[in-house]
Design an enzyme around this catalytic site. Structure first.
Site, PDB file in Angstrom:
ATOM      1  N   ASP A  12     -24.164  42.334  16.923  1.00  0.00           N
ATOM      2  CA  ASP A  12     -23.747  41.155  16.166  1.00  0.00           C
ATOM      3  C   ASP A  12     -23.607  39.915  17.059  1.00  0.00           C
ATOM      4  O   ASP A  12     -23.359  40.024  18.261  1.00  0.00           O
ATOM      5  CB  ASP A  12     -22.407  41.466  15.485  1.00  0.00           C
ATOM      6  CG  ASP A  12     -22.120  40.509  14.345  1.00  0.00           C
ATOM      7  OD1 ASP A  12     -23.069  39.879  13.838  1.00  0.00           O
ATOM      8  OD2 ASP A  12     -20.944  40.376  13.959  1.00  0.00           O
ATOM      9  N   ASN A  14     -25.863  37.128  16.970  1.00  0.00           N
ATOM     10  CA  ASN A  14     -27.102  36.393  17.284  1.00  0.00           C
ATOM     11  C   ASN A  14     -27.078  34.961  16.767  1.00  0.00           C
ATOM     12  O   ASN A  14     -27.384  34.014  17.504  1.00  0.00           O
ATOM     13  CB  ASN A  14     -28.312  37.100  16.642  1.00  0.00           C
ATOM     14  CG  ASN A  14     -28.551  38.460  17.225  1.00  0.00           C
ATOM     15  OD1 ASN A  14     -28.074  38.763  18.302  1.00  0.00           O
ATOM     16  ND2 ASN A  14     -29.287  39.293  16.509  1.00  0.00           N
ATOM     17  N   HIS A  29     -31.860  35.888  16.964  1.00  0.00           N
ATOM     18  CA  HIS A  29     -32.472  37.209  16.726  1.00  0.00           C
ATOM     19  C   HIS A  29     -33.615  37.451  17.706  1.00  0.00           C
ATOM     20  O   HIS A  29     -33.805  38.553  18.208  1.00  0.00           O
ATOM     21  CB  HIS A  29     -33.004  37.310  15.296  1.00  0.00           C
ATOM     22  CG  HIS A  29     -31.945  37.215  14.245  1.00  0.00           C
ATOM     23  ND1 HIS A  29     -30.751  37.877  14.335  1.00  0.00           N
ATOM     24  CD2 HIS A  29     -31.895  36.528  13.080  1.00  0.00           C
ATOM     25  CE1 HIS A  29     -30.020  37.608  13.262  1.00  0.00           C
ATOM     26  NE2 HIS A  29     -30.675  36.786  12.495  1.00  0.00           N
ATOM     27  N   SER A  57     -28.955  45.418   7.717  1.00  0.00           N
ATOM     28  CA  SER A  57     -28.118  46.136   6.754  1.00  0.00           C
ATOM     29  C   SER A  57     -28.527  45.772   5.334  1.00  0.00           C
ATOM     30  O   SER A  57     -29.193  44.741   5.116  1.00  0.00           O
ATOM     31  CB  SER A  57     -26.647  45.783   6.974  1.00  0.00           C
ATOM     32  OG  SER A  57     -26.370  44.511   6.444  1.00  0.00           O
ATOM     33  N   LEU A 123     -34.632  60.645  24.817  1.00  0.00           N
ATOM     34  CA  LEU A 123     -33.631  59.950  24.002  1.00  0.00           C
ATOM     35  C   LEU A 123     -34.050  59.900  22.521  1.00  0.00           C
ATOM     36  O   LEU A 123     -35.205  59.658  22.209  1.00  0.00           O
ATOM     37  CB  LEU A 123     -33.495  58.509  24.523  1.00  0.00           C
ATOM     38  CG  LEU A 123     -32.586  57.573  23.729  1.00  0.00           C
ATOM     39  CD1 LEU A 123     -31.121  57.900  23.972  1.00  0.00           C
ATOM     40  CD2 LEU A 123     -32.866  56.112  24.080  1.00  0.00           C
TER      41      LEU A 123
END
Ligand code: FPP
Length: 248
Positions: A12, A14, A29, A57, A123
């Site tokens: 969060d 940006n 962004h 989201s 990963l």
């Protein structure tokens, strides 16, 4: 030291970062997307097994169309740029959430990367895109009901594409979980940093990781070494505490 196998990040800040520099929000962004590869690399070197990033989201649809389009483009660009490295490092890449509204070439790229990395043992890198924790939970419950599988804690946990989160980091100064991985964060350690995402770094990530790894995680249990007799001997027992204890 506990190992934090699954780290999730809400990237969060940006827009605020860009605006505070007199630029348009979306530039934040663009810069923010450049940090992602550094964090992926650092996660690998810390031995993190799962890294889950909140990239878009379900609530983000309320943003201006040009901002949404740029976020879509950045996802595609990231995959194009990182494809080689993802394959070389044997990263298993996945996107969770509803990608149906992404442009076809982006969806194809996601499917290709998921297919190519399906059996990778490095990963586990998961992007939550057009994702909402509540919707994800409802979807899973419905799926279990449909299959006739009992709704139990274990069955629900297993049904998700990603498991329990050990550490949630949120940049940008707000202290919220914003409908992220709700079920998986029941026992997560939470860390909120005021750093805006475009200024977050591998160094800060490592520092947070190492700091949180030292925390004692009790998962709702008492300290295993804390039995009644030992505490009574060590604690300063006075008349007052004894009196109150007898009332219980
Ligand atoms: C919040 O910033 C962040 C997002 C909406 C998405 C995060 C996206 C990126 C880091 C870029 C995309 C990267 C990839 C690799 C897909 P905000 O602008 O809402 O922050 P604000 O609180 O300052 O407004």
């Amino acid at each position: 030291m506990d190992s934090l196998n699954h780290v999730a990040i809400i990237m969060d800040g940006n827009g605020r970062w860009a605006k505070s520099r007199g630029h348009i929000r979306v530039w934040g962004h663009v810069r923010g997307s450049k940090i992602v590869s550094d964090i992926v690399e650092e996660a690998e070197s810390l031995g993190v097994k799962h890294l889950t990033l909140f990239t878009f989201s379900t609530e983000n649809w309320s943003r201006p169309v040009h901002e949404i389009k740029i976020l879509f483009r950045l996802l595609k660009k990231f995959l194009q740029k990182e494809k080689k490295r993802i394959l070389k490092n044997r990263i298993k890449f996945k996107v969770i959430g509803d990608i149906s509204q992404l442009p076809l070439p982006t969806k194809e790229l996601i499917w290709e990367m998921e297919e190519l990395t399906r059996d990778m043992k490095g990963l586990n890198l998961t992007f939550c895109f057009n994702y909402g924790g509540r919707t994800a939970l409802i979807d899973r419950v419905n799926l279990l009901v449909e299959k006739g599988i009992p709704i139990t804690e274990g069955n629900l946990t297993e049904s998700f594409e990603v498991g329990d989160v050990d550490l949630l980091i949120r940049t940008g100064g707000d202290q919220r979980i914003s409908n992220f991985l709700l079920w998986q964060m029941a026992y997560s350690e939470l860390f909120f940093t005021p750093t805006m995402w475009p200024e977050f770094s591998a160094k800060e990530f490592r520092e947070i990781y190492l700091k949180v790894a030292k925390r004692e995680r009790r998962f709702g249990m008492a300290d295993a070494n804390d039995d009644w007799m030992t505490s009574a001997k060590l604690a300063r027992i006075n008349k007052e505490t004894l009196g109150e204890m007898r009332e219980v």
